[in-house]
Scaffold this motif. Structure first.
Motif, short mmCIF file in Angstrom:
data_model
loop_
_atom_site.label_atom_id
_atom_site.label_comp_id
_atom_site.label_asym_id
_atom_site.label_seq_id
_atom_site.Cartn_x
_atom_site.Cartn_y
_atom_site.Cartn_z
N PRO A 43 0.81 -1.23 0.00
CA PRO A 43 0.00 0.00 0.00
C PRO A 43 0.84 1.27 0.00
N SER A 44 1.93 1.27 0.77
CA SER A 44 2.78 2.46 0.79
C SER A 44 3.44 2.69 -0.56
N GLY A 45 3.78 1.58 -1.26
CA GLY A 45 4.35 1.70 -2.60
C GLY A 45 3.35 2.24 -3.60
N TRP A 46 2.10 1.80 -3.50
CA TRP A 46 1.06 2.32 -4.39
C TRP A 46 0.84 3.81 -4.14
N SER A 47 0.85 4.18 -2.86
CA SER A 47 0.66 5.58 -2.51
C SER A 47 1.81 6.43 -3.04
N ARG A 48 3.03 5.90 -2.92
CA ARG A 48 4.20 6.62 -3.41
C ARG A 48 4.13 6.80 -4.92
N THR A 49 3.73 5.75 -5.64
CA THR A 49 3.61 5.83 -7.10
C THR A 49 2.58 6.87 -7.50
N LYS A 50 1.47 6.92 -6.76
CA LYS A 50 0.43 7.91 -7.03
C LYS A 50 0.98 9.32 -6.80
N GLU A 51 1.68 9.50 -5.70
CA GLU A 51 2.22 10.81 -5.39
C GLU A 51 3.25 11.24 -6.43
N ASP A 52 4.12 10.32 -6.84
CA ASP A 52 5.10 10.64 -7.88
C ASP A 52 4.43 11.07 -9.17
N ALA A 53 3.34 10.39 -9.51
CA ALA A 53 2.61 10.73 -10.73
C ALA A 53 2.02 12.14 -10.63
N ILE A 54 1.50 12.49 -9.45
CA ILE A 54 0.95 13.84 -9.25
C ILE A 54 2.04 14.89 -9.40
N LEU A 55 3.21 14.64 -8.80
CA LEU A 55 4.31 15.60 -8.87
C LEU A 55 4.80 15.76 -10.31
N GLN A 56 4.88 14.66 -11.04
CA GLN A 56 5.28 14.74 -12.45
C GLN A 56 4.25 15.51 -13.26
N PHE A 57 2.97 15.29 -12.94
CA PHE A 57 1.92 16.01 -13.65
C PHE A 57 2.04 17.51 -13.39
N MET A 58 2.35 17.90 -12.15
CA MET A 58 2.50 19.32 -11.83
C MET A 58 3.67 19.92 -12.59
N ASN A 59 4.76 19.17 -12.75
CA ASN A 59 5.88 19.62 -13.58
C ASN A 59 5.41 19.88 -15.01
N ALA A 60 4.73 18.88 -15.57
CA ALA A 60 4.30 18.96 -16.97
C ALA A 60 3.30 20.09 -17.18
N PHE A 61 2.37 20.26 -16.24
CA PHE A 61 1.37 21.31 -16.37
C PHE A 61 2.02 22.69 -16.36
N THR A 62 2.98 22.89 -15.44
CA THR A 62 3.66 24.19 -15.34
C THR A 62 4.43 24.49 -16.62
N VAL A 63 5.14 23.50 -17.15
CA VAL A 63 5.89 23.71 -18.39
C VAL A 63 4.94 24.01 -19.55
N SER A 64 3.81 23.31 -19.59
CA SER A 64 2.82 23.55 -20.64
C SER A 64 2.29 24.99 -20.56
N LYS A 65 2.05 25.45 -19.35
CA LYS A 65 1.58 26.82 -19.17
C LYS A 65 2.62 27.83 -19.63
N LEU A 66 3.88 27.55 -19.33
CA LEU A 66 4.97 28.42 -19.77
C LEU A 66 5.05 28.49 -21.29
N ARG A 67 4.90 27.36 -21.94
CA ARG A 67 4.96 27.34 -23.41
C ARG A 67 3.87 28.22 -24.01
N LYS A 68 2.67 28.14 -23.43
CA LYS A 68 1.56 28.92 -23.97
C LYS A 68 1.71 30.41 -23.70
N LYS A 69 2.22 30.75 -22.54
CA LYS A 69 2.29 32.16 -22.13
C LYS A 69 3.49 32.90 -22.70
N ILE A 70 4.67 32.25 -22.67
CA ILE A 70 5.89 32.98 -23.06
C ILE A 70 6.71 32.25 -24.12
N GLY A 71 6.16 31.15 -24.69
CA GLY A 71 6.91 30.42 -25.71
C GLY A 71 8.13 29.73 -25.15
#
Length: 309
Positions: free
Chosen positions: A138-166
């Protein structure tokens, strides 16, 4: 956002965290940085944040902070939370009416602020977790979920940067490296006024104090960067918003790791060498946070923090 890092040469001396007591080059960098022996050794840097996200700055009285709740997947501004957590749902995003405490303080964000004055989720090295634990516990599943969320936040921020400032990763890293070089040169020269443009106000105040302490010990220093950098990689990307319903009113923070070869020498008032050896190269690792507003006219990238792990 994450990249493969080139390994340093086998015969190089690396100056980094918990530097080697008694090693000449660690002593040189540690003295220059004016930091304690049990903290990270990074060129000129005495660092504003530790790996646990404890902030050393001070903030004003009670108020509220609105942080980026990226598709409701963000986490509380609680820097004490471990990278590996037990099973359970992701933390409920704080509401705008409740406010969020940051490092024991309540922080106010206003639209006219050029910088929020803190680092949202300072980078930490992820805690290693065995493959079998990820798959079967269970702790491993939770960690995998958390890692996925953190990676998503990275990707979302970069996507926003591309749209706003190229945003382009290669171009940004080149720009960040130029800022890194310029800031270190200005610190070496003790040029406090010229540092104002490249640093946020809080960071400028920190560096100004470092320079004055160094100048009380040494008359002048020689600092030289051996190019190109051994490696540059992006570690984390985060957004801080003023309004969860308007993600355009946001600040972006990108955390970069620089591994470079540097030369250093310090002199007294008689121009005698008192520390370092400019004929020798030292391998130095720095982790800097670059920040930019997405809604202020004429905004540009500045250094808002340096991190030790």
């Amino acid at each position: 956002v994450f990249e493969h890092r080139q390994q340093p040469p086998a015969d190089s001396i690396i100056i980094e965290r918990n530097g080697y007591e008694g090693d000449h080059y660690a002593t040189v960098s540690r003295s220059l940085a004016l930091i304690h022996a049990n903290t990270s050794v990074r060129g000129f840097a005495s660092l504003a944040y530790n790996g646990g996200g404890v902030i050393s700055g001070k903030f004003g009285g009670p108020s509220h902070v609105h942080t980026a709740q990226i598709l409701e997947l963000a986490v509380h501004l609680n820097h004490a939370r471990p990278m590996s957590s037990g099973a359970g749902a992701a933390p409920k995003p704080p509401s705008l009416s409740e406010g969020v405490s940051f490092g024991g303080y309540k922080v106010a964000l206003k639209a006219d602020m050029p910088s929020p004055g803190f680092v949202f989720e300072p980078y930490r090295v992820p805690e290693p977790i065995p493959f079998w634990k990820r798959l079967f516990t269970p702790s491993g599943w939770s960690r995998t979920k958390e890692d996925a969320i953190l990676q998503f936040m990275n990707a979302f921020t970069v996507s926003k940067l591309r749209k706003k400032i190229g945003y382009n990763k290669k171009q940004f890293q080149e720009q960040a490296f130029n800022i890194y070089k310029e800031v270190n040169k200005l610190i070496a020269r003790g040029d406090i006024p010229s540092l104002q443009k490249a640093l946020t106000d809080d960071m400028h105040s920190t560096v100004k104090n470092e320079i004055r302490k160094r100048q009380s010990k040494w008359k002048s220093v020689h600092w030289e960067l051996v190019e190109p950098a051994v490696s540059i990689r992006t570690l984390k990307a985060r957004m801080i918003t003023l309004d969860k319903n308007d993600l355009n009113k946001a600040y972006v923070q990108l955390t970069l790791e620089f591994i470079t070869k540097q030369k250093f020498e310090a002199y007294n008032s008689k121009r005698e060498v008192v520390s370092g050896d400019k004929s020798k190269e030292v391998l130095v690792k720095d982790i800097w946070v670059f920040e930019r507003s997405l809604f202020h006219p004429g905004a540009y990238w500045r250094v808002c923090a340096r991190i030790t792990l």
